[in-house]
Design a protein around this motif. Sequence first.
Motif, PDB file in Angstrom:
ATOM      1  N   VAL A 297      -2.150   6.234  -6.504  1.00 55.07           N
ATOM      2  CA  VAL A 297      -2.931   6.145  -5.047  1.00 55.07           C
ATOM      3  C   VAL A 297      -2.871   7.695  -4.675  1.00 55.07           C
ATOM      4  O   VAL A 297      -2.284   8.527  -5.259  1.00 55.07           O
ATOM      5  CB  VAL A 297      -1.808   5.503  -4.303  1.00 55.07           C
ATOM      6  N   ASP A 298      -3.777   7.937  -3.726  1.00 55.67           N
ATOM      7  CA  ASP A 298      -3.967   9.238  -3.195  1.00 55.67           C
ATOM      8  C   ASP A 298      -2.542   9.670  -2.402  1.00 55.67           C
ATOM      9  O   ASP A 298      -2.070   8.837  -1.679  1.00 55.67           O
ATOM     10  CB  ASP A 298      -5.036   9.144  -2.055  1.00 55.67           C
ATOM     11  N   SER A 299      -2.293  10.792  -2.786  1.00 54.07           N
ATOM     12  CA  SER A 299      -1.008  11.442  -1.861  1.00 54.07           C
ATOM     13  C   SER A 299      -1.306  11.335  -0.379  1.00 54.07           C
ATOM     14  O   SER A 299      -0.181  11.345   0.312  1.00 54.07           O
ATOM     15  CB  SER A 299      -0.665  12.916  -2.286  1.00 54.07           C
ATOM     16  N   ARG A 300      -2.418  11.707   0.220  1.00 55.40           N
ATOM     17  CA  ARG A 300      -2.716  11.527   1.650  1.00 55.40           C
ATOM     18  C   ARG A 300      -2.304  10.239   2.052  1.00 55.40           C
ATOM     19  O   ARG A 300      -1.689   9.839   2.978  1.00 55.40           O
ATOM     20  CB  ARG A 300      -4.136  11.682   1.982  1.00 55.40           C
ATOM     21  N   ASP A 301      -2.596   9.446   1.316  1.00 60.01           N
ATOM     22  CA  ASP A 301      -2.108   7.753   1.614  1.00 60.01           C
ATOM     23  C   ASP A 301      -0.567   7.719   1.612  1.00 60.01           C
ATOM     24  O   ASP A 301      -0.203   6.819   2.537  1.00 60.01           O
ATOM     25  CB  ASP A 301      -2.686   6.799   0.506  1.00 60.01           C
ATOM     26  N   THR A 302       0.120   8.485   0.671  1.00 62.65           N
ATOM     27  CA  THR A 302       1.389   8.156   0.896  1.00 62.65           C
ATOM     28  C   THR A 302       2.029   8.953   2.274  1.00 62.65           C
ATOM     29  O   THR A 302       2.938   8.441   2.627  1.00 62.65           O
ATOM     30  CB  THR A 302       2.382   9.323  -0.015  1.00 62.65           C
ATOM     31  N   PHE A 303       1.297  10.071   2.732  1.00 63.73           N
ATOM     32  CA  PHE A 303       1.747  10.380   4.008  1.00 63.73           C
ATOM     33  C   PHE A 303       1.425   9.654   5.190  1.00 63.73           C
ATOM     34  O   PHE A 303       2.149   9.668   6.249  1.00 63.73           O
ATOM     35  CB  PHE A 303       0.973  11.860   4.454  1.00 63.73           C
ATOM     36  N   ARG A 304       0.390   8.656   5.002  1.00 64.30           N
ATOM     37  CA  ARG A 304       0.350   7.520   5.967  1.00 64.30           C
ATOM     38  C   ARG A 304       1.237   6.516   6.153  1.00 64.30           C
ATOM     39  O   ARG A 304       1.151   5.674   6.956  1.00 64.30           O
ATOM     40  CB  ARG A 304      -1.373   7.213   5.772  1.00 64.30           C
ATOM     41  N   GLN A 305       2.271   6.358   5.078  1.00 63.58           N
ATOM     42  CA  GLN A 305       3.416   5.425   5.093  1.00 63.58           C
ATOM     43  C   GLN A 305       2.713   3.989   5.224  1.00 63.58           C
ATOM     44  O   GLN A 305       2.720   3.434   6.254  1.00 63.58           O
ATOM     45  CB  GLN A 305       4.086   5.538   6.197  1.00 63.58           C
ATOM     46  N   PRO A 306       1.758   3.469   4.395  1.00 64.68           N
ATOM     47  CA  PRO A 306       1.357   2.204   4.259  1.00 64.68           C
ATOM     48  C   PRO A 306       2.532   1.139   4.219  1.00 64.68           C
ATOM     49  O   PRO A 306       2.079   0.140   4.719  1.00 64.68           O
ATOM     50  CB  PRO A 306       0.579   2.027   2.994  1.00 64.68           C
ATOM     51  N   PHE A 307       3.641   1.637   3.755  1.00 64.80           N
ATOM     52  CA  PHE A 307       4.641   0.400   3.699  1.00 64.80           C
ATOM     53  C   PHE A 307       5.160  -0.110   5.095  1.00 64.80           C
ATOM     54  O   PHE A 307       5.876  -0.918   5.199  1.00 64.80           O
ATOM     55  CB  PHE A 307       5.814   0.926   2.826  1.00 64.80           C
ATOM     56  N   ARG A 308       4.813   0.735   6.108  1.00 62.41           N
ATOM     57  CA  ARG A 308       5.253   0.243   7.108  1.00 62.41           C
ATOM     58  C   ARG A 308       4.439  -0.939   8.088  1.00 62.41           C
ATOM     59  O   ARG A 308       4.776  -1.434   9.010  1.00 62.41           O
ATOM     60  CB  ARG A 308       4.958   1.468   8.431  1.00 62.41           C
ATOM     61  N   ARG A 309       3.156  -1.445   7.190  1.00 53.33           N
ATOM     62  CA  ARG A 309       2.553  -2.421   7.515  1.00 53.33           C
ATOM     63  C   ARG A 309       3.512  -3.720   7.503  1.00 53.33           C
ATOM     64  O   ARG A 309       3.152  -4.283   6.156  1.00 53.33           O
ATOM     65  CB  ARG A 309       1.071  -2.463   7.145  1.00 53.33           C
ATOM     66  N   GLY A 310       4.192  -4.138   8.520  1.00 54.04           N
ATOM     67  CA  GLY A 310       4.735  -5.384   8.009  1.00 54.04           C
ATOM     68  C   GLY A 310       4.510  -6.599   8.940  1.00 54.04           C
ATOM     69  O   GLY A 310       3.430  -6.178   9.577  1.00 54.04           O
ATOM     70  N   PRO A 311       5.054  -7.861   8.926  1.00 54.14           N
ATOM     71  CA  PRO A 311       4.661  -8.915   9.210  1.00 54.14           C
ATOM     72  C   PRO A 311       4.815  -9.014  10.967  1.00 54.14           C
ATOM     73  O   PRO A 311       4.301  -9.821  11.470  1.00 54.14           O
ATOM     74  CB  PRO A 311       5.323 -10.012   8.818  1.00 54.14           C
ATOM     75  N   ASP A 312       5.409  -7.953  11.531  1.00 57.65           N
ATOM     76  CA  ASP A 312       5.534  -7.894  12.942  1.00 57.65           C
ATOM     77  C   ASP A 312       4.267  -7.348  13.446  1.00 57.65           C
ATOM     78  O   ASP A 312       3.961  -7.557  14.806  1.00 57.65           O
ATOM     79  CB  ASP A 312       6.837  -6.943  13.462  1.00 57.65           C
ATOM     80  N   LEU A 313       3.419  -6.500  12.853  1.00 54.30           N
ATOM     81  CA  LEU A 313       2.286  -6.005  13.523  1.00 54.30           C
ATOM     82  C   LEU A 313       1.250  -7.109  14.039  1.00 54.30           C
ATOM     83  O   LEU A 313       0.685  -6.714  15.256  1.00 54.30           O
ATOM     84  CB  LEU A 313       1.507  -5.208  12.600  1.00 54.30           C
ATOM     85  N   ILE A 314       0.937  -8.128  13.399  1.00 51.96           N
ATOM     86  CA  ILE A 314      -0.112  -8.910  14.024  1.00 51.96           C
ATOM     87  C   ILE A 314       0.309 -10.289  13.742  1.00 51.96           C
ATOM     88  O   ILE A 314       1.122 -10.733  12.978  1.00 51.96           O
ATOM     89  CB  ILE A 314      -1.441  -8.601  13.228  1.00 51.96           C
ATOM     90  N   ASP A 315      -0.234 -11.184  14.602  1.00 54.91           N
ATOM     91  CA  ASP A 315       0.136 -12.496  14.785  1.00 54.91           C
ATOM     92  C   ASP A 315      -0.149 -13.308  13.399  1.00 54.91           C
ATOM     93  O   ASP A 315       0.452 -14.102  13.075  1.00 54.91           O
ATOM     94  CB  ASP A 315      -0.425 -13.313  15.913  1.00 54.91           C
ATOM     95  N   ASP A 316      -1.311 -12.809  12.713  1.00 53.65           N
ATOM     96  CA  ASP A 316      -1.948 -13.469  11.822  1.00 53.65           C
ATOM     97  C   ASP A 316      -1.320 -13.122  10.500  1.00 53.65           C
ATOM     98  O   ASP A 316      -1.547 -12.064   9.729  1.00 53.65           O
ATOM     99  CB  ASP A 316      -3.330 -13.136  11.614  1.00 53.65           C
ATOM    100  N   THR A 317      -0.208 -13.641  10.004  1.00 54.53           N
ATOM    101  CA  THR A 317       0.782 -13.286   8.957  1.00 54.53           C
ATOM    102  C   THR A 317      -0.017 -13.232   7.460  1.00 54.53           C
ATOM    103  O   THR A 317       0.261 -12.598   6.863  1.00 54.53           O
ATOM    104  CB  THR A 317       2.014 -14.255   8.903  1.00 54.53           C
TER     105      THR A 317
END
Lengths: 379, 428
Positions: free
Chosen positions: B219-239
Amino acid sequence: MEDKLKKLVSAGNKENRTKWAHEWQGQGKKVVGVLDNMVPEEVIYAAGMLPWRIQGTWQEDVSRAMIYRMPQTSAFLNHVLQSVLEGELDFLDGMVYSNRDEDFVRFRDYWESLSKTRLVYLIEVPIMDSELTRRRFAAKIREFIGVIEEFGKAKIDDKSLRDAVAVYDKGRALLRKMYELRKRELPPVSGGEALAITIAATVMPRDEFNKELEGLLPYLEKRKANVSHTRPRVLLSSDLLDNPAYVDLVEETGCLVAMDDMDTGSRYFWEMVDGGSEDPAYALAKRYLKSRLPRMVDWQEQAEQLMQWTREFHTDGVLDLTETCDFPRALRRPFLEHWLKEAGIPEVSFERDYHLSNIGQLRTRIGAFLEMLESKTAG
Amino acid sequence: MNLLEKLVERNERRLKKIDENPDPTKLWSNRLGYEIDRDHYRELLEAWQQGKPLLPWFPSAILARAMGALHMQLETFVDQFPEESPRYYQAVRSMGLPENVCDTMVLAVAAVKLGDLPAPSLISLCPRVPCRLWIYYMKILAEYFNVPQFEIDPPHEYSEESIKYLAGQLGELIEFAERNVPGIKYDQDRHLELLEAEGAWFGYANKEWELRKRIPLPVDSRDTFRQPFRRGPDLIDDTAKLLEFWRQRTEEIEERAARGVGREERLRVLWIWGRPVYADPMNVLEPRGVSVPAVVLPPTATFGGKFPISDDGKELGRQFSPLEHEASNWLSQDMLQRPRRGGHGWAEDIIWVCQDLKCDAIVYYQVVGCLHMGSPAKLVADMAERELGVPTLILAGREMEATFLPIPEFESRLAEFIDMVLAQKGRG
């Protein structure tokens, strides 16, 4: 008697403060450093060890400490670390502290790596007072008792703990008696002397301190402090302020410090332990959670306590000297200011370093506040 | 325009750009990721407009959703707008708050005060992170906006007693919220669904962690800085949509790793704690062939993507209730146990991450005012040098603005360090 008083006032000075600790160790007993107010010292005392309040060096240079410490951290802890690195605290057998704030929690890392202390123990103290947290904290105190028993090779039973509590409560009652006398127009001790006597309690064996203060109280009943001003009367609020010269500075600027709200002053002894409680650990938990320090989230109750003291000690305003990077206190400040203002109590807050510094600037700022208080009183 | 409107618009622009001009070097699943981000901000915006309950820094983001509320991680909204920091600092000053505390937190409080972010409906005086300063930020929000506050006393060690203690408090929190905040109603079935989704999300994120060990980094290191791992099921209603994103993303990275797709790596750097959002570290790192497999950041404190998986009570010989599961997840976060483990425990963890991800160097960015994460930097540096021969650069600055560390100084110190390590390794 005046000489006895002077001796007690100077007990916490740099030159004298280790005297009792060394004597204690000379008798083959252990000395445990205590870093903050939330540690139940009674437990240490019950095991036949001396709880001894840690101070940092009062010198300005903390360059050795700053190799390890990051910018914008507690000045008190920077100075304590400098003392550790200079070997000033090597004599301590142990060090106990609480999660007073984040910087204190992390301070353990330095202490463990850089000091010679054998026991380094964090006691976890809740930040609120409720039945739930009292029970939780009581359980932590029981854990702490186990640690101290093992470290001191001594048994702490309910009786020895109750005895220690009785000694500490007696000290608290004596200090409160002394503070009661500060309500007078011309009190028997200056603000600086009152702080110095409270600090003496934290470095002397408590029964010895009690004996000294008890013997002095009849004299204090009659004594009149040698102060330059009796008005305006100020309530001084701060934490981690263990150098009475700061209080002297405030008084020399033109006021009387008639009461304080400091962890090294009134907050250290104001609350008593409920001696009637069946469980001494629970009684201690209850007492320590009533500390009303800014780290606790009962900020409104803390403000109400200040208002009550303002009335009882006839003070004209509150002078807050927040130590640089004492974050719980700094974050509480706007709310405290708001509540005191609503109650019609003038308040001002200045930042200060741990060691006595920026004297000229502080004098000017404090002077302006005192002028405002004087004109308000005159008006 | 408030920050949520700006974030919706920003993500719309990103989606449009991807649709009009797709970049084959980037992950295709990023599109779905941005769509989720946009939906998340849009959902929050609508809830704000409709007066639905909004809970900032709640003990559990999915618990908030199971209670019919939305969770707001306020500092992650604010840190996307460093250009707003002068205005927010001015507000901080006028509020009488200290400026030397960690900036994204205190500026988030200012953003709420200025109406750029919604006011809270309820404050739980304990976040799911160990730093006690957060408690005071929340206390400040509660006092300013005169909203109900519920106090939680978090234990620090993982034990059955702690799990029960914490789960009991979460139960009381729910009852308190239902009594005091209109629109709050706890739905246990929904909570169970969300816990299951969370488990699946952790599984995907941990798989990605394994893939990040590959050289070259898939993966691109810029992507690492964006912390994609933070996208969890709390974000949207559509799990289901959220889990579809993770499925697509993991498959895509897996496929890249299998083909050996990635930039040529001359050096691997582990980035710890903060990052200056006012500057781009990749401006220095990318031209030098440096990759960043993980950015270890709170508040999730998951080593930049490795999540603790709860055994759901198996070790204790019973099935956890949903609230015990929450408590267990909370207490499994390594950082929470740090007051007991000390900075050495933290340093040992960093050594483990360094070894696991095959890193050659560490950049430790101490965020001024963040004592919890910043203080052990020197310990980490000493241990990494001693045990792995891995050098560490310690930088101290704010996240949002450059007073403590101006961009030229940041870039020159970073470049100097990287060049030195490259030279030492004979890769210069």
